[in-house]
Design a protein around this motif. Sequence first.
Motif, short mmCIF file in Angstrom:
data_model
loop_
_atom_site.label_atom_id
_atom_site.label_comp_id
_atom_site.label_asym_id
_atom_site.label_seq_id
_atom_site.Cartn_x
_atom_site.Cartn_y
_atom_site.Cartn_z
N ALA A 76 1.08 -0.69 0.26
CA ALA A 76 0.44 -0.34 0.11
C ALA A 76 0.54 1.35 0.62
O ALA A 76 0.87 2.15 -0.68
N GLY A 77 2.30 1.09 0.84
CA GLY A 77 3.04 2.65 0.72
C GLY A 77 3.56 2.75 -0.15
O GLY A 77 3.66 3.61 -0.81
N PHE A 78 3.94 1.36 -0.79
CA PHE A 78 4.26 1.64 -2.54
C PHE A 78 4.00 2.14 -3.55
O PHE A 78 3.41 2.86 -4.13
N LEU A 79 2.59 1.63 -3.72
CA LEU A 79 1.62 1.29 -4.55
C LEU A 79 1.10 3.27 -4.53
O LEU A 79 0.93 3.68 -4.62
N GLY A 80 0.26 3.61 -3.25
CA GLY A 80 -0.22 4.54 -2.67
C GLY A 80 0.47 6.16 -2.74
O GLY A 80 0.18 7.15 -3.13
N ILE A 81 1.70 5.79 -1.91
CA ILE A 81 2.57 7.19 -2.51
C ILE A 81 4.07 6.93 -3.21
O ILE A 81 3.86 8.00 -3.87
N THR A 82 4.40 6.10 -3.87
CA THR A 82 5.45 6.36 -4.46
C THR A 82 5.36 6.24 -5.66
O THR A 82 5.43 6.82 -6.62
N LEU A 83 4.82 5.53 -6.21
CA LEU A 83 3.17 5.49 -7.97
C LEU A 83 2.84 7.00 -7.86
O LEU A 83 3.61 7.88 -9.03
N TYR A 84 2.84 7.21 -7.10
CA TYR A 84 1.53 9.07 -7.21
C TYR A 84 2.68 9.51 -7.10
O TYR A 84 2.42 10.54 -7.79
N PHE A 85 3.61 10.29 -6.53
CA PHE A 85 4.82 11.24 -6.87
C PHE A 85 5.56 10.88 -7.98
O PHE A 85 5.94 11.92 -8.63
N LEU A 86 5.81 9.68 -7.88
CA LEU A 86 6.68 9.48 -9.16
C LEU A 86 5.82 10.08 -10.49
O LEU A 86 6.51 10.42 -11.19
N CYS A 87 4.41 9.57 -10.40
CA CYS A 87 3.71 10.21 -11.78
C CYS A 87 3.37 11.79 -11.66
O CYS A 87 3.37 12.38 -12.47
N LEU A 103 -5.11 18.74 -11.62
CA LEU A 103 -5.43 17.79 -12.02
C LEU A 103 -5.70 17.15 -10.99
O LEU A 103 -6.28 15.65 -11.17
N CYS A 104 -4.31 17.86 -10.33
CA CYS A 104 -4.08 16.35 -8.59
C CYS A 104 -5.63 16.65 -8.01
O CYS A 104 -6.40 15.79 -7.38
N SER A 105 -5.94 18.05 -8.15
CA SER A 105 -7.53 18.03 -7.17
C SER A 105 -8.29 18.03 -7.45
O SER A 105 -9.25 17.65 -6.50
N THR A 106 -8.78 17.63 -8.52
CA THR A 106 -9.57 17.48 -8.75
C THR A 106 -9.91 15.23 -9.14
O THR A 106 -10.84 15.62 -9.63
N ALA A 107 -9.07 14.96 -9.35
CA ALA A 107 -9.35 13.87 -9.64
C ALA A 107 -9.46 13.45 -8.20
O ALA A 107 -10.94 11.96 -8.97
N PRO A 108 -9.74 13.46 -7.14
CA PRO A 108 -11.31 13.04 -6.03
C PRO A 108 -12.43 13.06 -6.32
O PRO A 108 -13.80 12.14 -6.23
#
Length: 121
Positions: A76-87, A103-108
């Motif tokens: 969860a840490g890898f997929l939720g944080i690492t990939l998010y910030f890399l993208c 884009l990041c603020s309208t995603a939810p």
Amino acid sequence: MKMFKGRGKLSSYMLAAAVTFIWSITFVATKYLLGYLSPGEILLYRVAVAYVIFVAAEPHRLPPLDIRTELKIAAAGFLGITLYFLCENTALSFSTASNVALLCSTAPLLTGVVFFIFTSS
């Protein structure tokens, strides 16, 4: 948080405003850093700084749970944080900070609309 307990709504709103301000300037700061570092390097430094801050905030080590739970937390840490910030860092190398922040603020919101469309009968 312990330090804000019992201090009323004003301190909660001030904390929310501070977090929002810090979150918003990270887009501009990351865009600036992309002139000198790669998106992966920025991610590495961000994780290192966050780790130091978290250890300073709560220095007690938690006992490990069973291996299955620990693997779920790591994934969860890898997929939720690492990939998010890399993208996010990669997107900032292709676009402006304001576009990526929008884009990041309208995603939810968009996720909620898509959820509503697919779950309504």
